[in-house]
Design a protein around this motif. Sequence first.
Motif, PDB file in Angstrom:
ATOM      1  N   MET A  86       0.832  -1.182   0.000  1.00  0.00           N
ATOM      2  CA  MET A  86       0.000   0.000   0.000  1.00  0.00           C
ATOM      3  C   MET A  86       0.880   1.250   0.000  1.00  0.00           C
ATOM      4  SD  MET A  86      -3.209   0.217   2.565  1.00  0.00           S
ATOM      5  CE  MET A  86      -4.707  -0.414   1.978  1.00  0.00           C
ATOM      6  N   MET A  87       0.502   2.212  -0.763  1.00  0.00           N
ATOM      7  CA  MET A  87       1.258   3.452  -0.815  1.00  0.00           C
ATOM      8  C   MET A  87       0.836   4.360   0.331  1.00  0.00           C
ATOM      9  SD  MET A  87       1.187   4.081  -4.916  1.00  0.00           S
ATOM     10  CE  MET A  87       2.022   5.632  -4.774  1.00  0.00           C
ATOM     11  N   LYS A  88       1.664   5.356   0.621  1.00  0.00           N
ATOM     12  CA  LYS A  88       1.374   6.287   1.711  1.00  0.00           C
ATOM     13  C   LYS A  88       0.034   6.980   1.517  1.00  0.00           C
ATOM     14  CE  LYS A  88       6.052   7.319   3.161  1.00  0.00           C
ATOM     15  NZ  LYS A  88       7.050   8.367   3.382  1.00  0.00           N
ATOM     16  N   GLU A  89      -0.299   7.331   0.272  1.00  0.00           N
ATOM     17  CA  GLU A  89      -1.564   8.009  -0.006  1.00  0.00           C
ATOM     18  C   GLU A  89      -2.749   7.117   0.353  1.00  0.00           C
ATOM     19  OE1 GLU A  89       0.864   7.761  -2.445  1.00  0.00           O
ATOM     20  OE2 GLU A  89       1.660   9.779  -2.198  1.00  0.00           O
ATOM     21  N   ASP A  90      -2.620   5.826   0.066  1.00  0.00           N
ATOM     22  CA  ASP A  90      -3.685   4.881   0.401  1.00  0.00           C
ATOM     23  C   ASP A  90      -3.862   4.785   1.913  1.00  0.00           C
ATOM     24  OD1 ASP A  90      -4.096   4.334  -2.287  1.00  0.00           O
ATOM     25  OD2 ASP A  90      -2.785   2.574  -2.272  1.00  0.00           O
ATOM     26  N   LEU A  91      -2.755   4.759   2.630  1.00  0.00           N
ATOM     27  CA  LEU A  91      -2.827   4.696   4.090  1.00  0.00           C
ATOM     28  C   LEU A  91      -3.480   5.950   4.654  1.00  0.00           C
ATOM     29  CD1 LEU A  91       0.662   3.173   4.946  1.00  0.00           C
ATOM     30  CD2 LEU A  91      -1.559   2.054   5.128  1.00  0.00           C
ATOM     31  N   LEU A  92      -3.114   7.092   4.112  1.00  0.00           N
ATOM     32  CA  LEU A  92      -3.697   8.349   4.567  1.00  0.00           C
ATOM     33  C   LEU A  92      -5.199   8.372   4.306  1.00  0.00           C
ATOM     34  CD1 LEU A  92      -3.355  11.129   5.795  1.00  0.00           C
ATOM     35  CD2 LEU A  92      -2.749  11.992   3.531  1.00  0.00           C
ATOM     36  N   GLU A  93      -5.611   7.934   3.138  1.00  0.00           N
ATOM     37  CA  GLU A  93      -7.042   7.885   2.818  1.00  0.00           C
ATOM     38  C   GLU A  93      -7.780   6.948   3.768  1.00  0.00           C
ATOM     39  OE1 GLU A  93      -7.727   7.009  -1.294  1.00  0.00           O
ATOM     40  OE2 GLU A  93      -6.579   8.750  -1.969  1.00  0.00           O
ATOM     41  N   THR A  94      -7.168   5.827   4.096  1.00  0.00           N
ATOM     42  CA  THR A  94      -7.785   4.874   5.021  1.00  0.00           C
ATOM     43  C   THR A  94      -7.934   5.495   6.410  1.00  0.00           C
ATOM     44  OG1 THR A  94      -6.869   3.002   3.804  1.00  0.00           O
ATOM     45  CG2 THR A  94      -7.567   2.586   6.066  1.00  0.00           C
ATOM     46  N   ILE A  95      -6.894   6.171   6.868  1.00  0.00           N
ATOM     47  CA  ILE A  95      -6.950   6.825   8.180  1.00  0.00           C
ATOM     48  C   ILE A  95      -8.015   7.917   8.183  1.00  0.00           C
ATOM     49  CG2 ILE A  95      -5.677   8.318   9.781  1.00  0.00           C
ATOM     50  CD1 ILE A  95      -3.151   6.676   8.996  1.00  0.00           C
ATOM     51  N   GLU A  96      -8.065   8.725   7.139  1.00  0.00           N
ATOM     52  CA  GLU A  96      -9.069   9.785   7.054  1.00  0.00           C
ATOM     53  C   GLU A  96     -10.480   9.211   7.096  1.00  0.00           C
ATOM     54  OE1 GLU A  96      -7.899  11.735   3.441  1.00  0.00           O
ATOM     55  OE2 GLU A  96      -6.729  13.243   4.511  1.00  0.00           O
ATOM     56  N   LEU A  97     -10.704   8.134   6.369  1.00  0.00           N
ATOM     57  CA  LEU A  97     -12.016   7.503   6.352  1.00  0.00           C
ATOM     58  C   LEU A  97     -12.381   6.969   7.732  1.00  0.00           C
ATOM     59  CD1 LEU A  97     -14.526   6.450   4.893  1.00  0.00           C
ATOM     60  CD2 LEU A  97     -13.208   4.398   4.306  1.00  0.00           C
ATOM     61  N   GLU A  98     -11.445   6.290   8.370  1.00  0.00           N
ATOM     62  CA  GLU A  98     -11.712   5.738   9.698  1.00  0.00           C
ATOM     63  C   GLU A  98     -11.978   6.840  10.720  1.00  0.00           C
ATOM     64  OE1 GLU A  98     -12.234   2.545  10.494  1.00  0.00           O
ATOM     65  OE2 GLU A  98     -11.921   2.022   8.404  1.00  0.00           O
ATOM     66  N   MET A  99     -11.255   7.948  10.623  1.00  0.00           N
ATOM     67  CA  MET A  99     -11.485   9.074  11.534  1.00  0.00           C
ATOM     68  C   MET A  99     -12.870   9.682  11.305  1.00  0.00           C
ATOM     69  SD  MET A  99      -8.923   9.347  13.565  1.00  0.00           S
ATOM     70  CE  MET A  99      -9.149  10.971  14.238  1.00  0.00           C
ATOM     71  N   ALA A 100     -13.270   9.795  10.056  1.00  0.00           N
ATOM     72  CA  ALA A 100     -14.596  10.332   9.745  1.00  0.00           C
ATOM     73  C   ALA A 100     -15.689   9.422  10.297  1.00  0.00           C
ATOM     74  CB  ALA A 100     -14.752  10.506   8.235  1.00  0.00           C
ATOM     75  N   ILE A 101     -15.502   8.117  10.148  1.00  0.00           N
ATOM     76  CA  ILE A 101     -16.479   7.158  10.676  1.00  0.00           C
ATOM     77  C   ILE A 101     -16.535   7.241  12.197  1.00  0.00           C
ATOM     78  CG2 ILE A 101     -16.982   4.693  10.966  1.00  0.00           C
ATOM     79  CD1 ILE A 101     -15.836   4.328   8.085  1.00  0.00           C
ATOM     80  N   LEU A 102     -15.376   7.313  12.838  1.00  0.00           N
ATOM     81  CA  LEU A 102     -15.328   7.440  14.293  1.00  0.00           C
ATOM     82  C   LEU A 102     -16.044   8.715  14.741  1.00  0.00           C
ATOM     83  CD1 LEU A 102     -14.343   6.592  17.110  1.00  0.00           C
ATOM     84  CD2 LEU A 102     -12.208   7.816  16.613  1.00  0.00           C
ATOM     85  N   GLY A 103     -15.764   9.823  14.070  1.00  0.00           N
ATOM     86  CA  GLY A 103     -16.420  11.085  14.415  1.00  0.00           C
ATOM     87  C   GLY A 103     -17.928  10.993  14.287  1.00  0.00           C
ATOM     88  N   ARG A 104     -18.393  10.383  13.231  1.00  0.00           N
ATOM     89  CA  ARG A 104     -19.838  10.226  13.031  1.00  0.00           C
ATOM     90  C   ARG A 104     -20.447   9.352  14.121  1.00  0.00           C
ATOM     91  NH1 ARG A 104     -21.299   8.679   7.300  1.00  0.00           N
ATOM     92  NH2 ARG A 104     -20.773  10.845   7.030  1.00  0.00           N
ATOM     93  N   ARG A 105     -19.761   8.270  14.465  1.00  0.00           N
ATOM     94  CA  ARG A 105     -20.284   7.376  15.508  1.00  0.00           C
ATOM     95  C   ARG A 105     -20.310   8.060  16.869  1.00  0.00           C
ATOM     96  NH1 ARG A 105     -17.467   1.700  13.606  1.00  0.00           N
ATOM     97  NH2 ARG A 105     -18.870   1.371  11.854  1.00  0.00           N
ATOM     98  N   LEU A 106     -19.266   8.805  17.183  1.00  0.00           N
ATOM     99  CA  LEU A 106     -19.239   9.522  18.455  1.00  0.00           C
ATOM    100  C   LEU A 106     -20.350  10.558  18.520  1.00  0.00           C
ATOM    101  CD1 LEU A 106     -15.409  10.023  18.978  1.00  0.00           C
ATOM    102  CD2 LEU A 106     -16.928   8.552  20.294  1.00  0.00           C
ATOM    103  N   THR A 107     -20.586  11.235  17.421  1.00  0.00           N
ATOM    104  CA  THR A 107     -21.642  12.238  17.368  1.00  0.00           C
ATOM    105  C   THR A 107     -23.014  11.593  17.547  1.00  0.00           C
ATOM    106  OG1 THR A 107     -20.314  13.609  15.903  1.00  0.00           O
ATOM    107  CG2 THR A 107     -22.662  14.064  15.960  1.00  0.00           C
ATOM    108  N   SER A 108     -23.190  10.416  16.978  1.00  0.00           N
ATOM    109  CA  SER A 108     -24.504   9.773  17.039  1.00  0.00           C
ATOM    110  C   SER A 108     -24.846   9.257  18.428  1.00  0.00           C
ATOM    111  CB  SER A 108     -24.590   8.632  16.023  1.00  0.00           C
ATOM    112  OG  SER A 108     -23.754   7.561  16.412  1.00  0.00           O
ATOM    113  N   VAL A 109     -23.850   9.007  19.267  1.00  0.00           N
ATOM    114  CA  VAL A 109     -24.132   8.485  20.606  1.00  0.00           C
ATOM    115  C   VAL A 109     -24.040   9.551  21.690  1.00  0.00           C
ATOM    116  CG1 VAL A 109     -23.396   6.146  20.036  1.00  0.00           C
ATOM    117  CG2 VAL A 109     -21.745   7.740  21.016  1.00  0.00           C
ATOM    118  N   THR A 110     -23.790  10.789  21.306  1.00  0.00           N
ATOM    119  CA  THR A 110     -23.688  11.867  22.282  1.00  0.00           C
ATOM    120  C   THR A 110     -25.070  12.170  22.853  1.00  0.00           C
ATOM    121  OG1 THR A 110     -21.845  12.831  21.081  1.00  0.00           O
ATOM    122  CG2 THR A 110     -22.967  14.258  22.647  1.00  0.00           C
ATOM    123  N   PRO A 111     -25.229  12.046  24.177  1.00  0.00           N
ATOM    124  CA  PRO A 111     -26.533  12.353  24.774  1.00  0.00           C
ATOM    125  C   PRO A 111     -26.803  13.857  24.747  1.00  0.00           C
ATOM    126  CG  PRO A 111     -24.935  11.856  26.485  1.00  0.00           C
ATOM    127  CD  PRO A 111     -24.255  11.633  25.155  1.00  0.00           C
TER     128      PRO A 111
END
Length: 85
Positions: free
Chosen positions: A1-26
């Motif tokens: 995997m190239m560095k760009e692919d790793l960065l895209e994967t990290i960005e996607l995972e961070m976006a998913i984490l952010g969305r999940r955290l937002t959805s469970v915020t009371p």
Amino acid sequence: MMKEDLLETIELEMAILGRRLTSVTPNKAQTNLDRATYLLLLKLFVQGSIGVKVLANELQLDMSTVSRQAATLEHKGYVNKIPDP
């Protein structure tokens, strides 16, 4: 995997984490703060009174962005702006 692919994967995972955290915020409607403004508030809570320029540098944001977010926090009653002597 190239560095760009790793960065895209990290960005996607961070976006998913952010969305999940937002959805469970009371009481999301009560706080009504976006993530960026919340991070600014958290920084102020941890460090105490701090200037806009220092905040901008530490958060790696433009001063106008930090100033706008601080104004939002002040308007909602989370912080009080005080003049820098």
